[in-house]
Design a protein around this motif. Structure first.
Motif, PDB file in Angstrom:
ATOM      1  N   LEU A 108      56.170  47.945  18.004  1.00  0.00           N
ATOM      2  CA  LEU A 108      56.748  48.966  17.240  1.00  0.00           C
ATOM      3  C   LEU A 108      56.115  48.616  15.777  1.00  0.00           C
ATOM      4  O   LEU A 108      56.059  49.514  15.099  1.00  0.00           O
ATOM      5  CB  LEU A 108      58.369  48.813  17.401  1.00  0.00           C
ATOM      6  CG  LEU A 108      58.889  49.629  16.385  1.00  0.00           C
ATOM      7  CD1 LEU A 108      58.734  51.303  16.635  1.00  0.00           C
ATOM      8  CD2 LEU A 108      60.666  49.520  16.707  1.00  0.00           C
ATOM      9  N   ARG A 111      52.682  50.297  15.065  1.00  0.00           N
ATOM     10  CA  ARG A 111      52.926  51.716  15.080  1.00  0.00           C
ATOM     11  C   ARG A 111      53.535  52.114  13.823  1.00  0.00           C
ATOM     12  O   ARG A 111      53.008  53.258  13.223  1.00  0.00           O
ATOM     13  CB  ARG A 111      53.920  52.291  16.213  1.00  0.00           C
ATOM     14  CG  ARG A 111      53.365  52.313  17.729  1.00  0.00           C
ATOM     15  CD  ARG A 111      54.270  52.279  18.634  1.00  0.00           C
ATOM     16  NE  ARG A 111      53.852  52.820  20.011  1.00  0.00           N
ATOM     17  CZ  ARG A 111      53.139  52.129  20.808  1.00  0.00           C
ATOM     18  NH1 ARG A 111      53.184  50.591  20.467  1.00  0.00           N
ATOM     19  NH2 ARG A 111      52.608  52.182  21.864  1.00  0.00           N
ATOM     20  N   LEU A 112      54.308  51.471  13.334  1.00  0.00           N
ATOM     21  CA  LEU A 112      54.884  51.726  12.009  1.00  0.00           C
ATOM     22  C   LEU A 112      54.234  50.920  10.824  1.00  0.00           C
ATOM     23  O   LEU A 112      54.458  51.526   9.616  1.00  0.00           O
ATOM     24  CB  LEU A 112      56.362  51.319  12.055  1.00  0.00           C
ATOM     25  CG  LEU A 112      57.518  51.871  12.687  1.00  0.00           C
ATOM     26  CD1 LEU A 112      58.678  51.290  12.568  1.00  0.00           C
ATOM     27  CD2 LEU A 112      57.637  53.255  11.978  1.00  0.00           C
ATOM     28  N   ASP A 138      56.338  55.440  20.889  1.00  0.00           N
ATOM     29  CA  ASP A 138      55.876  56.437  20.036  1.00  0.00           C
ATOM     30  C   ASP A 138      56.491  57.552  19.646  1.00  0.00           C
ATOM     31  O   ASP A 138      56.461  57.696  18.438  1.00  0.00           O
ATOM     32  CB  ASP A 138      54.720  57.201  20.795  1.00  0.00           C
ATOM     33  CG  ASP A 138      53.402  56.505  21.297  1.00  0.00           C
ATOM     34  OD1 ASP A 138      53.022  55.194  20.448  1.00  0.00           O
ATOM     35  OD2 ASP A 138      52.628  56.742  22.131  1.00  0.00           O
ATOM     36  N   THR A 187      58.649  55.668  16.700  1.00  0.00           N
ATOM     37  CA  THR A 187      58.072  55.561  15.541  1.00  0.00           C
ATOM     38  C   THR A 187      57.917  56.946  14.712  1.00  0.00           C
ATOM     39  O   THR A 187      58.355  57.110  13.716  1.00  0.00           O
ATOM     40  CB  THR A 187      56.628  55.291  15.863  1.00  0.00           C
ATOM     41  OG1 THR A 187      56.649  53.919  16.475  1.00  0.00           O
ATOM     42  CG2 THR A 187      55.473  55.067  14.572  1.00  0.00           C
ATOM     43  N   LYS A 223      59.732  57.430  11.089  1.00  0.00           N
ATOM     44  CA  LYS A 223      59.041  58.312   9.951  1.00  0.00           C
ATOM     45  C   LYS A 223      59.371  59.427   9.033  1.00  0.00           C
ATOM     46  O   LYS A 223      59.227  59.505   8.225  1.00  0.00           O
ATOM     47  CB  LYS A 223      57.545  58.401  10.360  1.00  0.00           C
ATOM     48  CG  LYS A 223      56.888  57.201  10.691  1.00  0.00           C
ATOM     49  CD  LYS A 223      55.165  57.588  11.042  1.00  0.00           C
ATOM     50  CE  LYS A 223      54.540  56.439  11.650  1.00  0.00           C
ATOM     51  NZ  LYS A 223      52.994  56.730  11.824  1.00  0.00           N
TER      52      LYS A 223
END
Length: 305
Positions: free
Chosen positions: A97, A100-101, A289, A292, A296
């Motif tokens: 995670l 991804r971030l 995904d 994430t 965002k």
């Protein structure tokens, strides 16, 4: 759905669930899960994982991606029925995670039952959260998360912050959370056989070890009875065949009734806390995904003020 999903469910149901159902030795449960985590779960390459101590609190595990692109910090509370698991067993998932971030993660070590029953765990988690704030991280940059029992603790912490008008995180997410210590959800019985990981009887036993006589209806214990007015956005995911399915459904409705912005994602026949299997289960990566993208899109409270 992938071909791996039924294979994983079958293995978990036939092996891991049976093992958990017949084991009463918490030390063996801890050793077995730690061994499984080391064998099966891998963080992305170049993920930095370090153990340190926070001033005013206990130890934490810091998980940083190869490239940090965000000021966000994921404050993640591991699950394990309050009696097993650790930041180490969940660090690979948080590494995935974090990558991804482009953000770091902090996972607090908290005391486990039965040696340290309620309220030891939430005290440790609350102290670690405050220590992260004291270290200079702004609350509006913190994403609070947890899974299973850790999901309960994440909600416990959030309700404390709401009640005390404490610095609230930007958002909260939970995987397969426990929210009702009375286990009144229909799925606790309806899905007892279909559940791939948690034996219903053992889940009740773990709760008893953790509560040690504390009232399961206490809002400080059961998230489903606490106050969340003014809370930030919440994202919940759960599998349709989990015994905790209705814990998630009922929590979503309960939060909506308190005017909290909630996203509930219920997936078909996925095992308890399936994102932890991100190394080989496509659905786990898809969920990470989706989470994430949700994180965002959550606005910073600092931007709104």
């Amino acid at each position: 759905m992938s071909l791996l999903r039924p294979l994983l469910n079958g293995y978990l149901r036939l092996v891991e669930k049976r093992k958990l159902a017949r084991t009463r030795d918490v030390h063996k449960i801890r050793r077995d899960f730690a061994r499984t985590a080391r064998l099966l779960f891998r963080a992305p390459r170049r993920t930095k994982i370090t153990r340190s101590r926070l001033t005013g609190a206990g130890e934490v595990l810091r998980v940083s991606p190869a490239q940090t692109r965000s000021d966000l910090v994921i404050f993640y509370i591991h699950g394990g029925g309050f009696i097993f698991g650790s930041p180490d067993t969940h660090s690979a998932m948080l590494g995935a995670l974090a990558q991804r971030l482009g953000a770091a993660a902090v996972l607090p070590y908290y005391r486990l039952a039965p040696e340290a029953p309620f309220p030891a765990a939430i005290q440790d988690v609350a102290a670690a959260y405050q220590a992260v704030l004291d270290s200079g991280v702004a609350a509006h940059n913190i994403i609070l998360g947890g899974d299973s029992a850790g999901g309960a603790l994440a909600f416990n912490l959030l309700s404390r912050l709401c009640a005390d008008a404490g610095p609230l995180p930007r958002a909260l997410f939970v995987f397969s959370p426990l929210t009702d210590f009375l286990h009144e959800g229909v799925s606790f019985r309806e899905n007892a056989a279909r559940e791939a990981v948690l034996p219903a009887a053992q889940a009740g036993l773990m709760a008893e070890m953790y509560l040690a006589g504390a009232n399961p209806s206490d809002p400080a214990v059961s998230p489903l009875r606490a106050d969340y007015r003014g809370a930030p956005p919440v994202w919940i995911t759960v599998g349709s065949t989990e015994i905790l399915r209705d814990d998630a459904r009922r929590m979503s409705t309960y939060l909506q009734d308190q005017n909290v912005n909630v996203t509930l994602v219920e997936e078909h026949d996925l095992p308890h806390v399936w994102p932890i299997f991100h190394n080989f289960l496509p659905e786990a990566r898809t969920t990470l995904d989706a989470l994430t993208q949700w994180i965002k899109q959550v606005p910073s409270t600092a931007d709104e003020s």
